[in-house]
Design an enzyme around this catalytic site. Structure first.
Site, mmCIF file in Angstrom:
data_model
loop_
_atom_site.group_PDB
_atom_site.id
_atom_site.type_symbol
_atom_site.label_atom_id
_atom_site.label_comp_id
_atom_site.label_asym_id
_atom_site.label_seq_id
_atom_site.Cartn_x
_atom_site.Cartn_y
_atom_site.Cartn_z
ATOM 1 N N GLY A 19 -27.034 -22.736 38.570
ATOM 2 C CA GLY A 19 -26.194 -23.456 39.480
ATOM 3 C C GLY A 19 -26.013 -22.741 40.721
ATOM 4 O O GLY A 19 -26.304 -21.675 40.849
ATOM 5 N N GLY A 20 -25.095 -23.163 41.660
ATOM 6 C CA GLY A 20 -24.599 -22.563 42.616
ATOM 7 C C GLY A 20 -24.109 -21.248 42.682
ATOM 8 O O GLY A 20 -23.965 -20.203 43.603
ATOM 9 N N GLY A 22 -24.311 -19.231 39.683
ATOM 10 C CA GLY A 22 -24.967 -18.260 38.881
ATOM 11 C C GLY A 22 -25.717 -18.806 37.857
ATOM 12 O O GLY A 22 -26.101 -20.119 37.947
ATOM 13 N N LYS A 39 -23.003 -16.610 30.880
ATOM 14 C CA LYS A 39 -23.020 -17.006 32.312
ATOM 15 C C LYS A 39 -22.878 -15.853 33.285
ATOM 16 O O LYS A 39 -21.817 -15.077 32.990
ATOM 17 C CB LYS A 39 -21.923 -18.127 32.800
ATOM 18 C CG LYS A 39 -21.899 -18.595 34.107
ATOM 19 C CD LYS A 39 -20.904 -19.924 34.434
ATOM 20 C CE LYS A 39 -20.875 -20.458 35.571
ATOM 21 N NZ LYS A 39 -19.967 -21.503 35.556
ATOM 22 N N ASP A 133 -14.065 -30.757 39.611
ATOM 23 C CA ASP A 133 -15.390 -31.117 39.776
ATOM 24 C C ASP A 133 -15.869 -31.809 38.488
ATOM 25 O O ASP A 133 -16.764 -31.425 37.973
ATOM 26 C CB ASP A 133 -16.165 -29.677 40.027
ATOM 27 C CG ASP A 133 -17.702 -30.102 40.676
ATOM 28 O OD1 ASP A 133 -17.963 -31.085 41.045
ATOM 29 O OD2 ASP A 133 -18.521 -29.200 40.373
#
Length: 195
Positions: A19-20, A22, A39, A133
């Site tokens: 994703g943005g 990592g 992550k 989000d």
């Protein structure tokens, strides 16, 4: 991260998502065989103090809440290149977004998932944490080998403490946070959100 790399007590198996902020890797604890997901902050933003702060805040937020419908994070550390990482439970299944692309969801199943995510959000709010989000990509539908599917909330990377504007908050007033198509109307209008 290359296959076989040691990250803390875990050994990387393969990349499973990106994703943005990592990437996420499948890994294993080689002695006891426990599978985990790791992550890691992306290299191009790893030196940004605000990104690092949000990454650490995500791990803290999840552990503060401690709810079965929120993915569990249980280890935290740094790679040799100083990028931060955390280890979390590995989830078998798929995102709600991917699942909905494959087939329609029945009303009974949808109601169960809605209640589970609502309970997770309520637990977060009781701890003074807002997700910011919430979208189908951040809801994981776990499919255990035995038993019913259940939903888990992911990615508290842009969570905030309630009471934006006080000393605990680091987001500037008027800053847009989250995925535009899923933002609450108050934020889209530039108003203070009470969420």
């Amino acid at each position: 991260l290359p296959e076989g790399m040691e990250v803390g007590e875990y050994r990387v198996l393969k990349k499973i998502g990106e994703g943005g902020m990592g990437a996420v890797y499948s890994a294993i604890q080689p002695v006891i065989g426990k599978r985990v997901a790791i992550k890691v902050i992306a290299p191009h933003i790893a030196s940004n103090p605000e990104v690092v702060r949000r990454f650490v805040a995500e791990a803290r937020a999840v552990n503060t809440i401690g709810h079965p419908n929120i993915v569990d994070i249980f280890s935290f550390g740094w790679l040799p290149d100083q990028r931060h990482y955390f280890a979390m439970e590995v989830l078998d299944g798929k995102s709600l977004s991917d699942r909905l692309k494959e087939r329609l969801m029945g009303a009974a199943e949808g109601r169960v998932f809605f209640l589970q995510i609502s309970e997770a959000l309520e637990a977060a709010h009781r701890q003074g944490i807002v997700h910011r989000d919430l979208k189908p990509d951040n809801i994981w539908v776990a499919e255990p080998p035995h038993g019913d599917s259940f939903a888990q909330l992911l990615d508290f990377g842009i969570a905030k403490l309630m009471g934006e504007g006080d000393a605990k908050s680091t987001t500037q007033t008027g800053t847009m946070m989250g995925t535009p198509a899923y933002m609450e109307p108050e934020q889209c209008r530039g108003e203070r959100s009470e969420e």
